[in-house]
Scaffold this motif. Structure first.
Motif, PDB file in Angstrom:
ATOM      1  N   UNK A 156       6.117 -60.126 -17.321  1.00 39.32           N
ATOM      2  CA  UNK A 156       7.395 -59.393 -17.826  1.00 39.32           C
ATOM      3  C   UNK A 156       7.604 -58.020 -17.467  1.00 39.32           C
ATOM      4  N   UNK A 157       6.597 -57.414 -17.394  1.00 37.04           N
ATOM      5  CA  UNK A 157       6.922 -55.936 -16.817  1.00 37.04           C
ATOM      6  C   UNK A 157       7.191 -55.957 -15.260  1.00 37.04           C
ATOM      7  N   UNK A 158       6.862 -56.932 -14.796  1.00 38.20           N
ATOM      8  CA  UNK A 158       7.208 -56.729 -13.151  1.00 38.20           C
ATOM      9  C   UNK A 158       8.533 -57.273 -13.086  1.00 38.20           C
ATOM     10  N   UNK A 159       8.970 -58.278 -13.969  1.00 37.51           N
ATOM     11  CA  UNK A 159      10.372 -58.535 -13.830  1.00 37.51           C
ATOM     12  C   UNK A 159      11.349 -57.401 -14.380  1.00 37.51           C
ATOM     13  N   UNK A 160      11.130 -56.774 -15.487  1.00 35.58           N
ATOM     14  CA  UNK A 160      11.678 -55.703 -15.888  1.00 35.58           C
ATOM     15  C   UNK A 160      11.702 -54.615 -15.115  1.00 35.58           C
ATOM     16  N   UNK A 161      10.702 -54.317 -14.464  1.00 35.97           N
ATOM     17  CA  UNK A 161      10.716 -53.268 -13.172  1.00 35.97           C
ATOM     18  C   UNK A 161      11.682 -53.460 -12.282  1.00 35.97           C
ATOM     19  N   UNK A 162      11.759 -54.816 -11.684  1.00 34.83           N
ATOM     20  CA  UNK A 162      12.476 -55.187 -10.648  1.00 34.83           C
ATOM     21  C   UNK A 162      14.085 -55.005 -11.100  1.00 34.83           C
ATOM     22  N   UNK A 163      14.229 -55.404 -12.412  1.00 37.14           N
ATOM     23  CA  UNK A 163      15.455 -55.689 -13.008  1.00 37.14           C
ATOM     24  C   UNK A 163      16.292 -54.068 -12.894  1.00 37.14           C
ATOM     25  N   UNK A 164      15.190 -53.195 -13.492  1.00 39.11           N
ATOM     26  CA  UNK A 164      15.790 -52.050 -13.718  1.00 39.11           C
ATOM     27  C   UNK A 164      16.220 -51.199 -12.292  1.00 39.11           C
ATOM     28  N   UNK A 165      15.835 -51.702 -11.009  1.00 38.16           N
ATOM     29  CA  UNK A 165      16.179 -51.082  -9.972  1.00 38.16           C
ATOM     30  C   UNK A 165      17.521 -51.537  -9.414  1.00 38.16           C
ATOM     31  N   UNK A 166      18.215 -52.632 -10.240  1.00 31.71           N
ATOM     32  CA  UNK A 166      19.540 -52.900 -10.136  1.00 31.71           C
ATOM     33  C   UNK A 166      20.407 -52.042 -10.878  1.00 31.71           C
ATOM     34  N   UNK A 167      20.036 -51.224 -11.848  1.00 36.02           N
ATOM     35  CA  UNK A 167      20.950 -50.554 -12.726  1.00 36.02           C
ATOM     36  C   UNK A 167      21.124 -49.081 -12.290  1.00 36.02           C
ATOM     37  N   UNK A 168      22.323 -48.417 -12.558  1.00 35.23           N
ATOM     38  CA  UNK A 168      22.367 -47.010 -12.241  1.00 35.23           C
ATOM     39  C   UNK A 168      21.769 -46.397 -13.133  1.00 35.23           C
ATOM     40  N   UNK A 169      21.736 -44.840 -13.129  1.00 34.18           N
ATOM     41  CA  UNK A 169      20.978 -44.232 -14.024  1.00 34.18           C
ATOM     42  C   UNK A 169      21.474 -44.093 -15.558  1.00 34.18           C
TER      43      UNK A 169
END
Length: 257
Positions: free
Chosen positions: A195-208
């Motif tokens: 889950x942490x890995x998925x969330x971390x990669x997902x957050x890379x797609x978001x802006x600040x």
């Protein structure tokens, strides 16, 4: 004498040569030779279904008929190895036999019939794409919903339940260990890592700004109004961005399952 000579010649040929000739003249003698040479495949695949409530001889017979069916349909000109072509055909026929004859649990007829269609669809799609089809691919091919496909696939495992007190049937040192002894406990730490890995990669797609709202709403449990005041924007804007983030999160999750 001519027939004897032909038989001798056929026995000296390799499988590729025999398949080329058989595709043209459908000679029964050639087919018998090809069957004999590939019975090892029948034996290998049929043994995987031992101790599932059906006599091995019955499974072997079904697999043998499937081998003949595969030999008749095989086209060497397409470039596939025969074993790669025949394996899904044989396995499909064995599974079909189990679904038709050995439904131990009470399963709705429509689910049984859909399960048969799924087996046939898998065979076709595997041969077309050379990879295992997903539920959505099967649903599209059959013209039904993905939920119906998943229901039928799950139900298909219920044709012959095995007791958890049953012991292993292999030749390993653990042959006296029951199936329940082999059931491991769920390790939550592994799930947390995923889950942490998925969330971390997902957050890379978001802006600040999206990262700020995502963390505050779902990790710090802040209200939309609190976030709006901190960012000096309207609560409606926060709500709109939150919906956008959730939609993006759902799409990313569906891509990874």
């Amino acid at each position: 004498m001519k027939d004897v000579a032909n038989a001798t010649n056929y026995l000296n040929m390799d499988n590729k040569e025999l398949f080329k000739i058989y595709s043209k003249n459908k000679d029964r003698e050639i087919r018998n030779i090809l069957i004999e040479r590939h019975l090892y495949l029948v034996n290998l695949l049929a043994r995987k279904y031992i101790n599932k409530g059906v006599e091995f001889e019955d499974i072997y017979q079904v697999a043998s008929l499937a081998l003949i069916y595969a030999i008749d349909r095989y086209d060497i000109e397409k470039g596939f190895e025969f074993s790669s072509f025949a394996t899904p055909t044989i396995v499909g026929e064995i599974k079909k036999y189990f679904r038709d004859k050995v439904w131990t649990l009470r399963v709705p007829r429509r689910v049984q019939e859909l399960s048969k269609k799924i087996s046939e669809a898998k065979l076709v799609l595997e041969q077309e794409s050379k990879k295992h089809p997903k539920a959505k691919d099967i649903a599209k091919y059959l013209g039904c919903t993905e939920e119906d496909v998943l229901e039928a696939m799950e139900a298909s495992y219920g044709y012959q339940p095995i007791s958890l007190d049953a012991t292993s049937n292999d030749d390993s040192e653990d042959k006296d260990i029951t199936l329940i002894d082999k059931i491991g406990q769920e390790e939550n730490n592994f799930r947390d890592i995923e889950h942490n890995d998925f969330i971390s990669k997902f957050m890379e797609t978001l802006n600040e700004l999206e990262i700020k709202i995502f963390k505050d709403r779902f990790f710090l449990d802040k209200t939309q109004s609190t976030i709006a005041k901190e960012l000096d924007i309207s609560q409606m804007t926060v709500s709109r961005l939150e919906r956008k983030i959730v939609d993006k999160l759902r799409k990313e999750y569906e891509k990874n399952i």
